[in-house]
Design a protein around this motif. Structure first.
Motif, PDB file in Angstrom:
ATOM      1  N   LEU A  40     -21.256 -22.475  13.002  1.00 29.98           N
ATOM      2  CA  LEU A  40     -22.053 -22.678  11.703  1.00 29.98           C
ATOM      3  C   LEU A  40     -22.784 -24.068  11.758  1.00 29.98           C
ATOM      4  CD1 LEU A  40     -19.528 -21.257   8.903  1.00 29.98           C
ATOM      5  CD2 LEU A  40     -21.662 -20.258   9.991  1.00 29.98           C
ATOM      6  N   THR A  41     -22.249 -25.203  12.065  1.00 28.56           N
ATOM      7  CA  THR A  41     -22.961 -26.424  12.136  1.00 28.56           C
ATOM      8  C   THR A  41     -24.032 -26.348  12.897  1.00 28.56           C
ATOM      9  OG1 THR A  41     -20.765 -27.256  11.779  1.00 28.56           O
ATOM     10  CG2 THR A  41     -22.518 -28.907  12.316  1.00 28.56           C
ATOM     11  N   ALA A  42     -23.862 -25.661  14.384  1.00 27.02           N
ATOM     12  CA  ALA A  42     -24.922 -25.781  15.229  1.00 27.02           C
ATOM     13  C   ALA A  42     -26.199 -24.701  14.571  1.00 27.02           C
ATOM     14  CB  ALA A  42     -24.594 -25.249  16.632  1.00 27.02           C
ATOM     15  N   THR A  43     -25.652 -23.649  14.099  1.00 32.03           N
ATOM     16  CA  THR A  43     -26.573 -22.971  13.553  1.00 32.03           C
ATOM     17  C   THR A  43     -27.464 -23.218  12.566  1.00 32.03           C
ATOM     18  OG1 THR A  43     -25.069 -20.858  13.950  1.00 32.03           O
ATOM     19  CG2 THR A  43     -26.955 -20.520  12.628  1.00 32.03           C
ATOM     20  N   GLY A  44     -26.649 -24.061  11.481  1.00 31.93           N
ATOM     21  CA  GLY A  44     -27.579 -24.577  10.382  1.00 31.93           C
ATOM     22  C   GLY A  44     -28.622 -25.564  10.869  1.00 31.93           C
ATOM     23  N   ARG A  45     -28.373 -26.273  11.871  1.00 34.07           N
ATOM     24  CA  ARG A  45     -29.031 -27.309  12.400  1.00 34.07           C
ATOM     25  C   ARG A  45     -30.156 -26.678  12.769  1.00 34.07           C
ATOM     26  NH1 ARG A  45     -25.909 -30.037  15.862  1.00 34.07           N
ATOM     27  NH2 ARG A  45     -26.518 -28.866  17.635  1.00 34.07           N
ATOM     28  N   LEU A  46     -30.199 -25.620  13.810  1.00 32.31           N
ATOM     29  CA  LEU A  46     -31.279 -24.866  14.519  1.00 32.31           C
ATOM     30  C   LEU A  46     -32.274 -24.298  13.195  1.00 32.31           C
ATOM     31  CD1 LEU A  46     -29.670 -22.642  17.387  1.00 32.31           C
ATOM     32  CD2 LEU A  46     -31.526 -24.322  17.416  1.00 32.31           C
ATOM     33  N   LEU A  47     -31.537 -23.633  12.370  1.00 32.55           N
ATOM     34  CA  LEU A  47     -32.320 -22.843  11.306  1.00 32.55           C
ATOM     35  C   LEU A  47     -33.133 -24.093  10.415  1.00 32.55           C
ATOM     36  CD1 LEU A  47     -32.530 -20.462   9.832  1.00 32.55           C
ATOM     37  CD2 LEU A  47     -30.609 -21.085   8.250  1.00 32.55           C
ATOM     38  N   GLU A  55     -34.077 -27.083  11.440  1.00 31.02           N
ATOM     39  CA  GLU A  55     -34.972 -27.607  12.433  1.00 31.02           C
ATOM     40  C   GLU A  55     -36.212 -26.998  12.961  1.00 31.02           C
ATOM     41  OE1 GLU A  55     -32.795 -29.864  15.210  1.00 31.02           O
ATOM     42  OE2 GLU A  55     -31.915 -31.246  13.507  1.00 31.02           O
ATOM     43  N   GLU A  56     -35.676 -25.546  13.257  1.00 29.11           N
ATOM     44  CA  GLU A  56     -36.604 -24.840  14.232  1.00 29.11           C
ATOM     45  C   GLU A  56     -36.838 -23.474  13.481  1.00 29.11           C
ATOM     46  OE1 GLU A  56     -35.883 -24.659  18.403  1.00 29.11           O
ATOM     47  OE2 GLU A  56     -34.686 -26.582  18.311  1.00 29.11           O
ATOM     48  N   GLY A  57     -36.413 -23.173  12.555  1.00 27.18           N
ATOM     49  CA  GLY A  57     -36.497 -21.798  11.702  1.00 27.18           C
ATOM     50  C   GLY A  57     -35.740 -20.549  12.138  1.00 27.18           C
ATOM     51  N   LEU A  58     -36.025 -19.641  11.425  1.00 25.95           N
ATOM     52  CA  LEU A  58     -34.757 -18.389  11.791  1.00 25.95           C
ATOM     53  C   LEU A  58     -35.272 -18.053  13.279  1.00 25.95           C
ATOM     54  CD1 LEU A  58     -32.883 -16.311  10.688  1.00 25.95           C
ATOM     55  CD2 LEU A  58     -34.795 -15.011   9.680  1.00 25.95           C
ATOM     56  N   PRO A  59     -36.324 -17.747  13.850  1.00 26.78           N
ATOM     57  CA  PRO A  59     -36.681 -17.316  15.008  1.00 26.78           C
ATOM     58  C   PRO A  59     -35.816 -18.025  16.209  1.00 26.78           C
ATOM     59  CG  PRO A  59     -38.892 -17.416  13.887  1.00 26.78           C
ATOM     60  CD  PRO A  59     -37.724 -18.224  13.263  1.00 26.78           C
ATOM     61  N   ALA A  60     -35.567 -19.215  15.901  1.00 25.35           N
ATOM     62  CA  ALA A  60     -34.536 -19.896  17.003  1.00 25.35           C
ATOM     63  C   ALA A  60     -33.212 -19.598  16.968  1.00 25.35           C
ATOM     64  CB  ALA A  60     -34.892 -21.381  16.708  1.00 25.35           C
ATOM     65  N   VAL A  61     -32.556 -18.972  15.615  1.00 27.54           N
ATOM     66  CA  VAL A  61     -31.421 -18.563  15.776  1.00 27.54           C
ATOM     67  C   VAL A  61     -31.098 -17.420  16.352  1.00 27.54           C
ATOM     68  CG1 VAL A  61     -29.626 -18.144  14.222  1.00 27.54           C
ATOM     69  CG2 VAL A  61     -31.122 -19.803  13.476  1.00 27.54           C
ATOM     70  N   ALA A  71     -24.498 -19.631   7.780  1.00 29.48           N
ATOM     71  CA  ALA A  71     -24.761 -21.027   8.102  1.00 29.48           C
ATOM     72  C   ALA A  71     -25.400 -21.684   7.111  1.00 29.48           C
ATOM     73  CB  ALA A  71     -25.685 -21.430   9.535  1.00 29.48           C
ATOM     74  N   TYR A  72     -26.450 -21.239   6.432  1.00 25.29           N
ATOM     75  CA  TYR A  72     -27.370 -21.910   5.559  1.00 25.29           C
ATOM     76  C   TYR A  72     -26.494 -21.942   4.220  1.00 25.29           C
ATOM     77  CZ  TYR A  72     -30.772 -23.074   1.931  1.00 25.29           C
ATOM     78  OH  TYR A  72     -31.339 -23.729   0.972  1.00 25.29           O
ATOM     79  N   PHE A  73     -25.413 -21.071   3.902  1.00 27.08           N
ATOM     80  CA  PHE A  73     -24.400 -21.093   2.696  1.00 27.08           C
ATOM     81  C   PHE A  73     -23.590 -22.404   2.947  1.00 27.08           C
ATOM     82  CE2 PHE A  73     -20.665 -20.177   0.338  1.00 27.08           C
ATOM     83  CZ  PHE A  73     -21.090 -19.893  -0.787  1.00 27.08           C
ATOM     84  N   ALA A  74     -23.079 -22.435   4.179  1.00 25.58           N
ATOM     85  CA  ALA A  74     -22.309 -23.558   4.622  1.00 25.58           C
ATOM     86  C   ALA A  74     -23.153 -24.765   4.293  1.00 25.58           C
ATOM     87  CB  ALA A  74     -21.703 -23.367   5.957  1.00 25.58           C
ATOM     88  N   PRO A 134     -37.112 -22.028   6.432  1.00 22.41           N
ATOM     89  CA  PRO A 134     -35.853 -21.042   6.887  1.00 22.41           C
ATOM     90  C   PRO A 134     -35.405 -20.013   5.516  1.00 22.41           C
ATOM     91  CG  PRO A 134     -35.400 -23.257   6.777  1.00 22.41           C
ATOM     92  CD  PRO A 134     -36.702 -23.104   6.732  1.00 22.41           C
ATOM     93  N   VAL A 135     -35.581 -20.591   4.399  1.00 22.12           N
ATOM     94  CA  VAL A 135     -35.210 -19.687   3.436  1.00 22.12           C
ATOM     95  C   VAL A 135     -36.122 -18.771   3.220  1.00 22.12           C
ATOM     96  CG1 VAL A 135     -34.954 -19.477   0.646  1.00 22.12           C
ATOM     97  CG2 VAL A 135     -33.860 -21.580   1.918  1.00 22.12           C
ATOM     98  N   SER A 136     -37.635 -18.986   3.263  1.00 18.67           N
ATOM     99  CA  SER A 136     -38.526 -17.848   2.864  1.00 18.67           C
ATOM    100  C   SER A 136     -38.550 -16.946   4.121  1.00 18.67           C
ATOM    101  CB  SER A 136     -39.915 -18.523   3.287  1.00 18.67           C
ATOM    102  OG  SER A 136     -40.271 -19.477   2.177  1.00 18.67           O
ATOM    103  N   GLN A 137     -38.192 -17.272   5.320  1.00 21.33           N
ATOM    104  CA  GLN A 137     -37.748 -16.385   6.487  1.00 21.33           C
ATOM    105  C   GLN A 137     -36.793 -15.388   6.486  1.00 21.33           C
ATOM    106  OE1 GLN A 137     -37.615 -19.401   9.678  1.00 21.33           O
ATOM    107  NE2 GLN A 137     -39.866 -19.564   9.878  1.00 21.33           N
ATOM    108  N   LEU A 138     -35.671 -16.150   5.761  1.00 16.76           N
ATOM    109  CA  LEU A 138     -34.476 -15.347   5.549  1.00 16.76           C
ATOM    110  C   LEU A 138     -34.818 -14.262   4.516  1.00 16.76           C
ATOM    111  CD1 LEU A 138     -31.546 -17.951   5.842  1.00 16.76           C
ATOM    112  CD2 LEU A 138     -31.567 -15.718   6.960  1.00 16.76           C
ATOM    113  N   VAL A 139     -35.322 -14.814   3.389  1.00 18.13           N
ATOM    114  CA  VAL A 139     -35.567 -13.650   2.474  1.00 18.13           C
ATOM    115  C   VAL A 139     -36.533 -12.722   2.970  1.00 18.13           C
ATOM    116  CG1 VAL A 139     -36.360 -13.338   0.050  1.00 18.13           C
ATOM    117  CG2 VAL A 139     -35.057 -15.414   0.533  1.00 18.13           C
ATOM    118  N   GLY A 140     -37.489 -13.115   3.534  1.00 18.97           N
ATOM    119  CA  GLY A 140     -38.683 -12.197   4.340  1.00 18.97           C
ATOM    120  C   GLY A 140     -38.136 -11.216   5.030  1.00 18.97           C
TER     121      GLY A 140
END
Lengths: 178, 178
Positions: free
Chosen positions: B2-9, B11-17, B47-50, B87-93
């Motif tokens: 979750l930590t790695a995913t949160g950082r990726l999300l 720093e680089e956005g949803l497509p990087a996950v 990961a975003y929740f955490a 990332p929040v926009s990308q997730l909701v999108g």
């Protein structure tokens, strides 16, 4: 072309709105479509604005609360009973990653609709039905934003029974008076 | 993971996950990721929740207005200063068209966050800081929904200066008192 696009969008959703399909349905040429719209998403946003404009008129009977309930009920019914929830979700969803749709949706639909809401709210403010220091953009967020919040973010069902409570709480607030 | 995913999300956005990328960054196996999450979008939402949980804590100093301003300011700063808006926009999108992301976002983030907000609001209601007939879900729509409305639907910039006005208008309403 807008009529054909609006019908496609509401009946089959955003993926059905391609220049090929619209040209065929509207009996026009793809060249014309490319000339007028940068992308199918832009065409879809404008078609939704045109399609919903009549239903989403802001009445002015002089009674702000009643008029807001009327307009928001029409808005919610458009979502829940007339199939707009899916295409609107798809348009806003696409707007988060596609810059063409983002611009078309925000500049061609959402922001112009906000300006129409502001006009009605400004008239009410002049008549003393809203406080002089009320922020009209926040009223817009509190009314229509609440519906989008449930539709897009929370993704919970809602219906027109929500509307009078939404309007009353936006007007009276949630805290005890005084 | 979750930590790695949160950082990726962030720093680089949803497509990087992707499961590939997260497995590499977290030093875990893709098999493990597939076992725990149905899709990268579901992993990203969790990961975003955490990642945001600590920042988005609801304080309870006994002063509802002050606590709401504190929490919403943290929420808005997370969007505007700490890179969560994209990332929040990308997730909701993505949630609007991908059922896995939709469920992960709504059930793994948005609805649990609403429940945390409700808890703080219920305490305030018991203390008489909210009217007994105030609809707490509407308060949530009026506060956090307003921010999402500007971020996702209107796509207009906003910052923490909005927060006190948003809170005051949700509590006091837009209409004259009495």
């Amino acid at each position: 072309m807008l009529t054909a696009t609006g019908r496609l969008l509401l009946e089959e959703g955003l993926p059905a709105v391609t220049f090929d399909r619209v040209a065929r349905e509207a009996g026009s040429s793809k060249v014309t479509l490319y000339k007028w719209w940068p992308s199918p998403g832009a065409l879809a946003a404008e078609a939704y604005f045109a399609r919903s404009a009549r239903v989403l008129t802001f009445p002015d009977t002089g009674d702000l609360r009643a008029d807001l309930v009327t307009q928001l009920t029409a808005f919610v019914r458009l979502m829940t009973h007339e199939g707009a929830a899916a295409p609107v979700s798809q348009l806003v969803g696409a707007a988060q990653t596609d810059p063409h749709v983002a611009r078309a949706w925000a500049e061609g639909y959402a922001q112009p609709r906000r300006e129409l809401a502001r006009e009605r709210l400004r008239a009410a403010q002049r008549q003393g039905q809203l406080r002089a220091d009320a922020d009209l953009d926040i009223v817009v967020d509190h009314l229509w934003g609440a519906c989008y919040h449930r539709l897009l973010v929370l993704r919970v069902p809602f219906d027109e029974a929500l509307v009078p409570r939404l309007v009353d709480q936006a007007l009276r607030g949630a805290a005890p008076q005084g």
